[in-house]
Design an enzyme around this catalytic site. Sequence first.
Site, mmCIF file in Angstrom:
data_model
loop_
_atom_site.group_PDB
_atom_site.id
_atom_site.type_symbol
_atom_site.label_atom_id
_atom_site.label_comp_id
_atom_site.label_asym_id
_atom_site.label_seq_id
_atom_site.Cartn_x
_atom_site.Cartn_y
_atom_site.Cartn_z
ATOM 1 C CB THR A 83 42.637 56.676 88.231
ATOM 2 O OG1 THR A 83 42.245 56.509 89.587
ATOM 3 C CG2 THR A 83 41.435 57.003 87.372
ATOM 4 C CG ASP A 102 36.284 52.410 86.489
ATOM 5 O OD1 ASP A 102 37.375 52.530 87.081
ATOM 6 O OD2 ASP A 102 35.672 53.373 85.970
ATOM 7 C CD GLU A 147 52.849 58.109 67.748
ATOM 8 O OE1 GLU A 147 53.352 57.728 66.679
ATOM 9 O OE2 GLU A 147 51.993 58.991 67.821
ATOM 10 C CE LYS A 205 39.780 59.242 90.415
ATOM 11 N NZ LYS A 205 38.549 58.751 89.761
ATOM 12 C CE1 TYR A 243 54.299 61.445 70.107
ATOM 13 C CE2 TYR A 243 55.524 63.499 69.855
ATOM 14 C CZ TYR A 243 54.317 62.801 69.912
ATOM 15 O OH TYR A 243 53.147 63.479 69.778
ATOM 16 N NE ARG A 284 44.845 64.421 87.276
ATOM 17 C CZ ARG A 284 44.262 64.601 88.457
ATOM 18 N NH1 ARG A 284 44.955 65.041 89.492
ATOM 19 N NH2 ARG A 284 42.981 64.335 88.619
#
Length: 425
Positions: A231, A204, A60, A234, A58, A240
């Site tokens: 992204t 984008d 954060e 791609k 974790y 991803r």
Amino acid sequence: MSMPTDYLHQLQSTDPAIYSALRGEEARQRDGIELIPAENYTYPEVLALLGSVFTNKYSEGYPGNRYYGGQDFTDTVENIARERACALFRGEHANVQALSGSAMNQAAYFALLEPGDTILAMDLSHGGHLTHGAPVSHMGKLFRFIRYKTHGERGEIDYDELRQLAREYEPKLVLCGYSSDPRDLDYGRFKAIANEVGALTMADISHIGGLVAGNVMNNPLDAGFDLITTTTHKSLRGPRGGLIVCKKELAKQVDKSVFPGLQGGPHMNQVAATATTLLLAQRPQFQDYSRRVLDNAQRLAVRLKDAGAKLVTGGTENHSLVVDTVASFGLTGKQAEQVLDRVGITTNKQVIPDDPLPPMTASGIRIGSPAATTRGMLGSDMDAVAGWIVKALRWHESSQKLEEIQAEVRCFCRRFPVPGLMEQG
Ligand SMILES: *Cc1c(COP(=O)(O)O)cnc(C)c1O
């Protein structure tokens, strides 16, 4: 060291159903030609990092400023990923935590805007993305999207019309970028129009991020854009995920918008895989790859046109093309996709500008070269692929012909190993 593939033997007895689905998917990826423009085969190193113990952690917050202890190595990984993203896209600040492309765009909107603000964006049926204000997306309810379209045979943006819309609606953000437009964009003109009405600029580049990184397509940041999103899975070939790269002035608001604005803990296995992807994208080999992606798309376009297919915009300047299958073969996009699936060629149905058919039927298919290029396919291979596409769509009623083509496709695919996959499962 244990690699993720070693654990698969354990999976075979723990969960046979999922194990056999995985083996099936491996065979599908190996035996067919992947032409969905949004897809790619990632690097073996990325697969290894995604399956690594970074997934247990974790984190954060941001490097040097986290809500949990034990961040020595995650801080290293995230700092390196951010530095590489800035270097690769020539930006001043990068956020590498977005869990995927849609989350990345939501975070970007909330960093730049208040709910109800006006965004000028590309129409969905002309190539825009769901997150660019499609009525079915939550973003379409939260912001006021005004849509511009492409025009004419070449499907270009009419920058005079764009300017008129900008002056009429005074958007707070001018957004460009697409999922299925085969053209490059003139970011300088977008920027000039936005400046005239005092709007921010966001591009984008989710589909073409790898091609921008590989320096074979225009980079919006070079034209002075405030922020880009892309992204990572791609054309960039990574895990991803989503990247936001922006001007220094926007750094704080972008980071706050991703966390705690939209997300909780980042996926550190994915951030580590992104870091390695960005390293590999800086190498000359990646620039060569990007060039081959464009060449292969060109070659497919030329061969399909030679065979009488009608392409939306008449051709391509990037990795993708859209075939009007109704006009070319008397098949809807859905039917064409199904026929091609039967021969082991994977594409996706795609609406064409102002399509009379709904998205789940659609009048065309979208075809792209990144995944095939990753497997090492070149121009002459694209000739064969285009030939099979045309044959299958023409002879779609003959099961025998389709079986013959499928056998040829499967045999052809043996020559091109899939990165990260053992030869035969
Ligand atoms: C793919 C894509 C996205 C969203 O990515 P997901 O990872 O599927 O959420 C956003 N914008 C554009 C232009 C895209 O092509």
